[in-house]
Design an enzyme around this catalytic site. Structure first.
Site, PDB file in Angstrom:
ATOM      1  N   CYS A  64       0.568  -1.389   0.004  1.00 10.87           N
ATOM      2  CA  CYS A  64       0.117  -0.105  -0.019  1.00 10.87           C
ATOM      3  C   CYS A  64       0.968   1.351   0.119  1.00 10.87           C
ATOM      4  CB  CYS A  64      -0.876  -0.126   1.181  1.00 10.87           C
ATOM      5  SG  CYS A  64      -1.803   1.523   1.523  1.00 10.87           S
ATOM      6  N   CYS A  67       0.188   3.944   2.857  1.00 15.02           N
ATOM      7  CA  CYS A  67       0.582   2.880   4.162  1.00 15.02           C
ATOM      8  C   CYS A  67       1.953   3.368   4.286  1.00 15.02           C
ATOM      9  CB  CYS A  67       0.259   1.862   4.134  1.00 15.02           C
ATOM     10  SG  CYS A  67      -1.454   1.330   4.086  1.00 15.02           S
TER      11      CYS A  67
END
Length: 163
Positions: A64, A67
């Site tokens: 991600c 993230c």
């Protein structure tokens, strides 16, 4: 008798504007409520002592992009507020996948839970998703930490820790 239509129209416009500015959440809101039980499958770092501290849990994944962008800010929060705050990154990926990621370096507590128990209890649909829990177990902040206009900043955390 004057029409109330212009007043009603203004109220609808104001309500619509307020709704448009609400914080977008990709999970069930638990703000001001007791957090679900925090369970992990395995700690990848030593399990932190959370007693009497605020706990910031970050649900994330190695694949991600947002993230990964949030990791340095979360590391900074741990460094700055470590006497009052424990930051914990939790991935539902395998231990091998998390350990293979070397950049950016995760400098806070790290765990995996491939069954995603707390993540599922919160109905998290988008990551990264963070919750900041006070020492009594109540959620004081929740959401996407990089959301424009609603970022999880040092000031936001300092204000919550000061309460």
């Amino acid at each position: 008798m004057k029409s109330l239509l212009p007043v009603v129209g203004l109220c609808v416009a104001l309500i619509s504007s307020a709704v448009a500015e609400e914080k977008k959440l990709w999970a069930k809101s638990v703000l001001g409520q007791k957090a679900p039980e925090f369970v992990v499958e395995k700690w990848l770092t030593p399990e932190p002592d959370t007693k009497g501290k605020f706990v910031l849990i970050d649900f994330w994944a190695t694949w991600c992009g947002p993230c990964r962008r949030a990791i340095s800010a979360l590391n900074d929060l741990q460094k700055k507020f470590g006497d009052k705050l424990v930051v914990i990154g939790v991935s539902d990926e395998s231990e091998d996948a998390v350990r293979k990621m070397s950049v950016p370096k995760v400098e806070c507590a790290s765990a995996i839970d491939t069954r995603a128990r707390m993540k599922n209890a919160l109905k998290v649909e988008g990551i990264p998703h963070c919750i900041l829990i006070d020492p009594s177990g109540v959620v004081r902040w929740e959401g996407f930490p990089l959301l424009e206009g609603h970022e999880l900043t040092e000031k936001v955390v300092a204000d919550i820790l000061a309460k």
